[in-house]
Enzyme design. Structure first.
Site, short mmCIF file in Angstrom:
data_model
loop_
_atom_site.label_atom_id
_atom_site.label_comp_id
_atom_site.label_asym_id
_atom_site.label_seq_id
_atom_site.Cartn_x
_atom_site.Cartn_y
_atom_site.Cartn_z
N CYS A 120 8.60 21.93 -3.60
CA CYS A 120 9.42 20.74 -3.40
C CYS A 120 10.57 20.79 -4.40
O CYS A 120 10.59 21.62 -5.30
CB CYS A 120 8.62 19.45 -3.59
SG CYS A 120 9.44 18.04 -2.80
N LYS A 195 1.77 13.01 4.55
CA LYS A 195 1.96 12.56 3.17
C LYS A 195 2.62 11.19 3.21
O LYS A 195 3.71 11.03 3.75
CB LYS A 195 2.82 13.55 2.40
CG LYS A 195 3.01 13.14 0.94
CD LYS A 195 3.85 14.14 0.18
CE LYS A 195 4.03 13.70 -1.27
NZ LYS A 195 4.88 14.64 -2.01
N GLU A 233 2.72 14.39 13.05
CA GLU A 233 3.20 15.23 11.95
C GLU A 233 2.35 16.50 11.82
O GLU A 233 2.88 17.59 11.64
CB GLU A 233 3.15 14.45 10.62
CG GLU A 233 4.26 13.43 10.44
CD GLU A 233 5.60 14.08 10.05
OE1 GLU A 233 5.69 15.31 10.02
OE2 GLU A 233 6.54 13.33 9.76
N LYS A 248 -2.54 13.16 2.37
CA LYS A 248 -2.32 12.71 0.99
C LYS A 248 -1.73 11.31 1.01
O LYS A 248 -0.75 11.10 1.73
CB LYS A 248 -1.37 13.69 0.29
CG LYS A 248 -1.06 13.33 -1.15
CD LYS A 248 -0.04 14.28 -1.76
CE LYS A 248 0.21 13.86 -3.21
NZ LYS A 248 1.20 14.69 -3.88
ZN ZN Z 1 8.96 16.07 -3.70
#
Ligand code: ZN
Length: 326
Positions: A120, A195, A233, A248
């Site tokens: 990320c 997420k 997703e 998550k």
């Molecule tokens: Zn991130």
């Protein structure tokens, strides 16, 4: 004389029979231990929001990896805290970035460690968002190339698996293509598929210094009340080539773990996040709960919901307790 013929209590009379009929078990093989890597040498800084967790440099992290391996936990998930941040998160895909150096250091000393890297930009961008910012929005498509570069640089440094956590549309396909193009077709992708934009990440933001400077992450992370959307997703990530899908946070999303488990045949991971960990630690420190029993009950809950893999800050403790129970 009683006319009861069916008595479920018969199978609960002692530990032997309870073990015999137990439906789910947590194993050390299921656990992934998240670790935070910082620049420099000799660094071991406790993270105040995550008691018992530290910022490690590429040298000191070896002690923690050694302890983890001794306890029977083989997999670590690495997060990086870079030396400096910029608009485009260049520290994330720097061949000599914090995570890349930590991978090399760990692989040189403990090659048997299974290293997974968080992919990320938010820990590396000056604005703290997970992608390139245009005006007040996070620009999806220009971000994909940078995420792919990040994943590739991790694989080149020796990572065994990459785990994109950004929630940009199309990132799994972009990462898969970049890895394949450079000969890393055997490096799997564990996608943070469902997420959520969750308040449970609070302690992590302090640990990774990644709180967004403006706005929040609700334009890319999922809206907490949604479950059907999670299946969509996950489906997209599977179609794009994800090898493992993740939900998550875990505790408030057990139903999502269950639904994903029922709908797909891939391994399912759940992330027992920082807020879930910190609540247990805070309550235990006040003597309000029995930490060991609460944690083991929670782990069993994740397995019962259908998780194959549990990413947790409790990993070392769980491994120790499982060993004691053997
Ligand atoms: Zn991130």
């Amino acid at each position: 004389m009683s006319n009861l013929t069916v008595r479920p209590r018969r199978l609960r009379r002692n530990e032997a029979v309870r073990r015999l009929v137990r439906e789910h078990a947590v194993s050390r093989d299921d656990l992934i231990y998240p670790l935070f890597v910082a620049p420099g040498t000799g660094v071991k800084r406790e993270i105040s929001s995550l008691p018992g967790n530290y910022h490690w440099s590429a040298d000191t992290i070896l002690c923690e990896i050694e302890e983890m391996l001794k306890l029977g936990v083989r997999s670590a998930l690495l997060f990086g805290l870079p030396e400096s941040k910029d608009e485009v998160g260049s520290g994330a895909y720097d061949a000599h970035g914090v995570v890349q150096e930590a991978i090399r250091s760990i692989k040189a000393r403990f090659p048997e460690t299974y290293i997974i890297t968080d992919v990320c930009l938010c820990e590396y961008t000056s604005h703290g968002h997970c992608g390139i910012v245009k005006g007040e929005t996070v620009d999806n498509d220009p971000t994909l190339g940078l995420l792919a570069r990040t994943a590739l640089s991790h694989a080149e440094a020796g990572a065994d698996m990459v785990a994109p956590s950004d929630m940009m549309d199309g990132r799994v396909a972009a990462i898969r293509a970049a890895l394949d193009e450079h000969g890393f077709q055997d490096v799997p992708i564990m996608a943070y598929s469902a997420k959520y934009a969750s308040a449970y990440y609070g302690p992590f933001r302090a640990a990774a210094d990644s709180a967004p400077a403006f706005g929040d992450r609700r334009s890319y992370q999922m809206d907490p009340p949604n479950a059907r959307e999670a299946l969509r997703e996950v489906e997209l990530d599977v179609l794009e080539g994800a090898d493992i899908v993740m939900v998550k946070p875990a505790l408030a999303y057990m139903d999502v773990i269950y639904r994903v488990r029922e709908a797909f045949n891939l391994p399912v991971a759940c992330y027992n996040v920082s807020g879930e960990f910190a609540m247990v630690k805070a309550a235990a420190a006040q003597g309000l709960i029995d930490e060991r029993r609460i944690v083991m009950e929670t782990m069993a809950g994740f397995k019962r919901a259908g998780a194959d893999i549990i990413i947790t800050y409790h990993a070392k403790d769980v491994a120790r307790w499982l060993k004691e129970e053997e």
